[in-house]
Enzyme design. Structure first.
Site, PDB file in Angstrom:
ATOM      1  N   ARG A 192       0.886  -1.308  -0.137  1.00  0.00           N
ATOM      2  CA  ARG A 192       0.092  -0.010   0.122  1.00  0.00           C
ATOM      3  C   ARG A 192       1.001   1.153  -0.174  1.00  0.00           C
ATOM      4  O   ARG A 192       0.535   2.439  -0.582  1.00  0.00           O
ATOM      5  CB  ARG A 192      -0.766  -0.276   1.079  1.00  0.00           C
ATOM      6  CG  ARG A 192      -2.017   1.120   1.233  1.00  0.00           C
ATOM      7  CD  ARG A 192      -3.011   0.908   2.250  1.00  0.00           C
ATOM      8  NE  ARG A 192      -2.634   0.926   3.510  1.00  0.00           N
ATOM      9  CZ  ARG A 192      -3.281   0.690   4.502  1.00  0.00           C
ATOM     10  NH1 ARG A 192      -4.557   0.470   4.319  1.00  0.00           N
ATOM     11  NH2 ARG A 192      -2.793   0.788   5.799  1.00  0.00           N
TER      12      ARG A 192
ATOM     13  N   HIS B  67      -2.660   2.444  22.562  1.00  0.00           N
ATOM     14  CA  HIS B  67      -4.076   2.192  23.110  1.00  0.00           C
ATOM     15  C   HIS B  67      -5.099   3.286  22.817  1.00  0.00           C
ATOM     16  O   HIS B  67      -5.042   4.602  23.256  1.00  0.00           O
ATOM     17  CB  HIS B  67      -3.850   2.544  24.664  1.00  0.00           C
ATOM     18  CG  HIS B  67      -2.749   1.489  25.165  1.00  0.00           C
ATOM     19  ND1 HIS B  67      -3.187   0.163  25.334  1.00  0.00           N
ATOM     20  CD2 HIS B  67      -1.494   1.908  25.887  1.00  0.00           C
ATOM     21  CE1 HIS B  67      -1.723  -0.394  25.953  1.00  0.00           C
ATOM     22  NE2 HIS B  67      -1.089   0.465  26.340  1.00  0.00           N
TER      23      HIS B  67
ATOM     24  N   GLU C  70     -16.257   5.481   4.944  1.00  0.00           N
ATOM     25  CA  GLU C  70     -15.353   4.977   6.265  1.00  0.00           C
ATOM     26  C   GLU C  70     -15.427   5.822   7.272  1.00  0.00           C
ATOM     27  O   GLU C  70     -16.219   6.479   7.502  1.00  0.00           O
ATOM     28  CB  GLU C  70     -13.979   4.625   5.484  1.00  0.00           C
ATOM     29  CG  GLU C  70     -13.359   6.062   5.372  1.00  0.00           C
ATOM     30  CD  GLU C  70     -11.915   5.994   4.877  1.00  0.00           C
ATOM     31  OE1 GLU C  70     -11.120   4.914   5.121  1.00  0.00           O
ATOM     32  OE2 GLU C  70     -11.209   7.140   4.345  1.00  0.00           O
TER      33      GLU C  70
ATOM     34  N   LYS D 240      -3.054   6.773   1.023  1.00  0.00           N
ATOM     35  CA  LYS D 240      -2.836   6.868   2.457  1.00  0.00           C
ATOM     36  C   LYS D 240      -1.822   8.137   2.639  1.00  0.00           C
ATOM     37  O   LYS D 240      -0.546   8.027   2.631  1.00  0.00           O
ATOM     38  CB  LYS D 240      -2.277   5.661   3.355  1.00  0.00           C
ATOM     39  CG  LYS D 240      -2.542   5.542   4.940  1.00  0.00           C
ATOM     40  CD  LYS D 240      -2.437   4.461   5.350  1.00  0.00           C
ATOM     41  CE  LYS D 240      -2.530   4.473   6.760  1.00  0.00           C
ATOM     42  NZ  LYS D 240      -3.817   4.873   7.555  1.00  0.00           N
TER      43      LYS D 240
HETATM   44  C1  LIG Z   1      -8.920   6.740   7.245  1.00  0.00           C
HETATM   45  C2  LIG Z   1      -8.725   5.321   7.396  1.00  0.00           C
HETATM   46  N1  LIG Z   1      -9.715   4.254   6.993  1.00  0.00           N
HETATM   47  C3  LIG Z   1      -9.227   2.947   7.240  1.00  0.00           C
HETATM   48  C4  LIG Z   1      -8.229   2.563   7.971  1.00  0.00           C
HETATM   49  C5  LIG Z   1      -8.032   1.321   8.477  1.00  0.00           C
HETATM   50  O1  LIG Z   1      -6.845   0.512   7.652  1.00  0.00           O
HETATM   51  P1  LIG Z   1      -5.792  -0.435   8.270  1.00  0.00           P
HETATM   52  O2  LIG Z   1      -6.706  -1.575   8.732  1.00  0.00           O
HETATM   53  O3  LIG Z   1      -4.867  -0.895   6.892  1.00  0.00           O
HETATM   54  O4  LIG Z   1      -5.108   0.105   9.332  1.00  0.00           O
HETATM   55  C6  LIG Z   1      -7.135   3.730   8.382  1.00  0.00           C
HETATM   56  C7  LIG Z   1      -5.966   3.203   9.382  1.00  0.00           C
HETATM   57  O5  LIG Z   1      -5.639   2.584  10.195  1.00  0.00           O
HETATM   58  C8  LIG Z   1      -7.506   5.078   8.095  1.00  0.00           C
HETATM   59  O6  LIG Z   1      -6.713   5.989   8.463  1.00  0.00           O
END
Ligand SMILES: Cc1ncc(COP(=O)(O)O)c(C=O)c1O
Length: 306
Positions: A67, A135, A199, A166
């Site tokens: 990723r 945590h 999300e 990301k």
């Molecule tokens: C905006 C967002 N969506 C989803 C996730 C979940 O992704 P991952 O399971 O790869 O941590 C994250 C990161 O933790 C995130 O910052």
């Protein structure tokens, strides 16, 4: 090791021996500084990964590096290490810090340049890797579930910027989290500009409806979460029907169960959304079953790195 940086402090208080990787050096926290000319700081021009350590094992490092490299490609950002060298940095960071369980923050910024936006002024990307405790939520919330709201802050449209990258641009997520806090809730759910569930502020989301697990497609505006991917695999192994689906607020309010998932939060039950009780107001049976399966997977997959 470090104390809880995701909950407000610098996280570096009271640390004994912490080593941070920064551009080829291993340095103590007080020396881990980046330039005020770094475009990661000036423009959010950079990318990152958050990765878990479970019992000295790094959870799905390959998927995180896939990723990271995909994000870099999308931003035409050259990572100055090859993949093997980057994997070696991450493993070495865990080893040097003697981290048993915890969190790794791996960041690549465009690097230092002029004050102008043009990335051409940044000859080399900045790379750093921090290992710490984590945590995200108090333990009792895992037993009782969290309160979520749907935020007035919308997910950015892929027509403007694909949210699968990301990147260091987390302002919409920060605003959504502020919306949640101001509403007395723990987490915010972002809808996309068409009103479909995308999300959460730092997690993906699942609902359960009549024994079926449903989660928005990344096309609806979410990160392709590593935790989400692991949950879909676990569901397939356990013959739990699961699918990507277009979800509205109605689907959230009328779900039998709901949980959010991510590297930081792991699996977290959601028991109210916008003041509506989800299911019977307790973490549901499928959520609990998948949580147990996820922890078993995370504790046993891969080899310890030290
Ligand atoms: C905006 C967002 N969506 C989803 C996730 C979940 O992704 P991952 O399971 O790869 O941590 C994250 C990161 O933790 C995130 O910052």
């Amino acid at each position: 090791m470090m104390a809880d940086p995701l909950r407000g402090s610098t996280g570096l208080e009271g640390t004994e021996h912490v080593e941070i990787y920064l551009d080829g050096q291993w340095v103590p926290p007080e020396a881990a500084r980046v330039s005020v000319f770094d475009h990661g700081l000036l423009y959010g021009d950079g990318i990152f990964e958050g990765i878990r350590i479970y019992g000295r094992r790094i959870f799905r490092l390959d998927a995180h590096l896939d990723r990271l490299w995909a994000s870099a490609r999308a931003l035409a950002l050259t990572i100055p290490l090859d993949r093997e060298a980057m994997a070696a940095v991450v493993r070495e960071a865990v080893r040097r810090n003697r981290q048993e369980d915890g969190y790794i923050r791996l960041v690549v910024t465009r690097g230092a340049g002029s004050l102008g936006i043009d990335p051409a002024s940044c000859p080399t990307a900045t790379v750093f890797c921090v290992v710490t405790d984590i945590h995200v939520y108090p333990r009792e919330l895992y037993a009782n579930g969290i309160r979520a709201i749907t935020s007035a802050t919308r997910q950015v449209s892929h027509e403007a910027f694909d949210p699968r990258v990301k990147s260091l641009n987390y302002l919409k997520n920060v605003l959504a989290k502020i919306d949640a806090r101001q509403a007395g809730a723990d987490e915010a759910i972002l809808l996309n500009t068409a009103g479909y569930v995308a999300e959460c502020s730092a997690d993906n989301i699942f609902v359960v409806r009549t024994g079926r697990l449903l989660t928005p497609s990344p096309q609806d505006g979410g990160l392709e979460g590593i935790t989400r991917g692991a949950i879909l695999e676990l569901a397939a192994e356990a013959a739990i029907p699961a699918a990507e689906a277009r979800l509205t607020r109605y689907d959230l309010f009328t779900a039998d169960e709901c949980f959010v998932c991510g590297t930081g939060a792991e699996l977290m039950p959601v028991t109210t959304i916008d003041g509506r009780t989800i299911g019977d107001g307790r973490p549901g049976p499928l959520t609990r079953r998948l949580t147990t399966a996820f922890h078993a997977l995370a504790r046993h997959e891969g080899e310890p790195v030290w």
